[in-house]
Design a protein around this motif. Structure first.
Motif, short mmCIF file in Angstrom:
data_model
loop_
_atom_site.label_atom_id
_atom_site.label_comp_id
_atom_site.label_asym_id
_atom_site.label_seq_id
_atom_site.Cartn_x
_atom_site.Cartn_y
_atom_site.Cartn_z
N SER A 4 62.42 -13.23 -38.01
CA SER A 4 63.45 -12.39 -38.64
C SER A 4 63.49 -11.00 -38.00
CB SER A 4 63.17 -12.27 -40.14
OG SER A 4 61.92 -11.65 -40.34
N ASP A 5 62.71 -10.79 -36.93
CA ASP A 5 62.67 -9.48 -36.28
C ASP A 5 63.47 -9.49 -34.99
OD1 ASP A 5 60.92 -8.49 -38.24
OD2 ASP A 5 59.17 -9.26 -37.16
N GLU A 6 64.17 -8.39 -34.76
CA GLU A 6 64.91 -8.23 -33.51
C GLU A 6 63.98 -7.63 -32.46
OE1 GLU A 6 68.74 -5.81 -31.73
OE2 GLU A 6 68.63 -6.18 -33.88
N VAL A 7 63.97 -8.21 -31.27
CA VAL A 7 63.13 -7.73 -30.18
C VAL A 7 63.93 -6.72 -29.37
CG1 VAL A 7 61.88 -8.41 -28.10
CG2 VAL A 7 61.91 -9.92 -30.07
N ASP A 8 63.31 -5.61 -29.04
CA ASP A 8 63.96 -4.56 -28.26
C ASP A 8 64.14 -5.04 -26.82
OD1 ASP A 8 64.96 -2.20 -27.28
OD2 ASP A 8 63.02 -1.17 -27.25
N GLU A 9 65.38 -5.03 -26.34
CA GLU A 9 65.67 -5.46 -24.97
C GLU A 9 66.02 -4.28 -24.08
OE1 GLU A 9 68.52 -8.58 -24.66
OE2 GLU A 9 67.36 -9.93 -25.89
N THR A 10 65.59 -3.10 -24.46
CA THR A 10 65.84 -1.92 -23.65
C THR A 10 65.16 -2.10 -22.30
OG1 THR A 10 65.81 -0.58 -25.66
CG2 THR A 10 65.60 0.59 -23.58
N PRO A 11 65.89 -1.84 -21.22
CA PRO A 11 65.28 -2.02 -19.90
C PRO A 11 64.12 -1.04 -19.70
CG PRO A 11 67.42 -0.96 -19.70
CD PRO A 11 67.25 -1.34 -21.14
N ASN A 12 63.18 -1.47 -18.89
CA ASN A 12 62.05 -0.58 -18.63
C ASN A 12 62.53 0.63 -17.82
OD1 ASN A 12 62.06 -1.20 -15.84
ND2 ASN A 12 60.79 -3.00 -16.19
N ALA A 13 61.69 1.60 -17.68
CA ALA A 13 62.07 2.86 -17.03
C ALA A 13 62.51 2.64 -15.59
CB ALA A 13 60.90 3.84 -17.09
N LEU A 14 61.84 1.75 -14.85
CA LEU A 14 62.20 1.50 -13.46
C LEU A 14 63.61 0.90 -13.36
CD1 LEU A 14 61.47 1.54 -10.50
CD2 LEU A 14 60.38 -0.70 -10.81
N ALA A 15 63.91 -0.07 -14.22
CA ALA A 15 65.24 -0.69 -14.21
C ALA A 15 66.31 0.34 -14.57
CB ALA A 15 65.29 -1.87 -15.17
N ALA A 16 66.02 1.20 -15.53
CA ALA A 16 66.98 2.24 -15.92
C ALA A 16 67.22 3.21 -14.77
CB ALA A 16 66.48 2.99 -17.16
N LEU A 17 66.16 3.59 -14.07
CA LEU A 17 66.28 4.50 -12.93
C LEU A 17 67.10 3.86 -11.82
CD1 LEU A 17 65.52 7.12 -11.45
CD2 LEU A 17 63.45 5.94 -10.66
N GLU A 18 66.83 2.58 -11.52
CA GLU A 18 67.59 1.88 -10.47
C GLU A 18 69.07 1.79 -10.85
OE1 GLU A 18 65.46 -1.79 -10.17
OE2 GLU A 18 63.95 -0.95 -8.83
N ALA A 19 69.36 1.52 -12.11
CA ALA A 19 70.75 1.43 -12.56
C ALA A 19 71.44 2.78 -12.44
CB ALA A 19 70.81 0.93 -14.00
N ARG A 20 70.75 3.85 -12.80
CA ARG A 20 71.32 5.19 -12.71
C ARG A 20 71.60 5.54 -11.25
NH1 ARG A 20 67.35 8.13 -15.00
NH2 ARG A 20 67.88 7.21 -16.98
N GLN A 21 70.68 5.19 -10.36
CA GLN A 21 70.88 5.47 -8.94
C GLN A 21 72.04 4.67 -8.36
OE1 GLN A 21 66.92 4.63 -7.50
NE2 GLN A 21 66.25 6.77 -7.73
N ARG A 22 72.16 3.42 -8.79
CA ARG A 22 73.28 2.59 -8.32
C ARG A 22 74.61 3.19 -8.79
NH1 ARG A 22 74.97 -1.68 -5.80
NH2 ARG A 22 76.53 -3.07 -6.66
N LEU A 23 74.65 3.63 -10.05
CA LEU A 23 75.87 4.25 -10.56
C LEU A 23 76.21 5.51 -9.76
CD1 LEU A 23 78.17 4.41 -12.60
CD2 LEU A 23 76.61 5.62 -14.15
#
Length: 174
Positions: free
Chosen positions: A97-116
């Motif tokens: 009954s619990d929702e698992v956090d799917e927030t990307p890890n810091a490295l994935a977030a950094l790579e996405a920001r750089q790609r943008l």
């Protein structure tokens, strides 16, 4: 039929501006949103090109223009909300009954920001109109038809600008 030039229409706008703000404040339930909408009416009027159009009732024209802009904005907000809701539903994992956090890890977030950042930089290499089309369609979420209406160009022109952006990005980005 009275012939109204662009300056005559702006003059009527300036006379009726406060009435327009009050009218749209009631409908939007927000004075700030109404101010934004009324400002957008002015921008549309001031960017009109071509020969003067025959407008029988300039005041009615202003209210119709504002209503159309308001409806376009509301449709865009509904589409964005539906898109966000659909994304949350498809990108959610439940364990028991619990929702698992799917927030990307810091490295994935950094790579996405750089790609943008690389995408935005590549788009700045294109012409101003193509950049505006890209911003409205991809970043603000407007449809091709809405983007065309916003910029006063045809839907086909929007599609051509987007094809140019995509080809340019394919060449520039690995």
């Amino acid at each position: 039929m009275a012939r109204q030039g662009n300056s005559a229409l702006i003059e009527v706008y300036l006379e009726r501006r406060q009435d327009l703000v009050r009218f749209f404040t009631v409908r939007l339930r927000s004075a700030a949103a109404a101010e934004d909408l009324v400002q957008e009416i002015y921008l549309r009027l001031s960017s009109r090109e071509g020969p003067d159009a025959e407008i029988q009732s300039p005041t009615a024209y202003l209210y119709r223009l504002g209503s159309n802009l308001m409806l376009d904005r509301m449709r865009g907000e509904r589409r964005a909300a539906a898109r966000d809701r659909a994304w949350r539903e498809t990108h959610r994992t439940d364990v028991g009954s619990d929702e698992v956090d799917e927030t990307p890890n810091a490295l994935a977030a950094l790579e996405a920001r750089q790609r943008l950042e690389r995408i935005v930089q590549a788009v700045t290499e294109l012409g101003p109109q193509t950049q505006r089309v890209f911003r409205l369609h991809k970043l603000e979420g407007l449809s091709h038809t809405e983007t065309a209406a916003q910029l006063g160009i045809s839907r086909s022109a929007v599609e051509k600008h987007m094809i140019a952006v995509l080809k340019h990005l394919a060449r520039r980005l690995p």
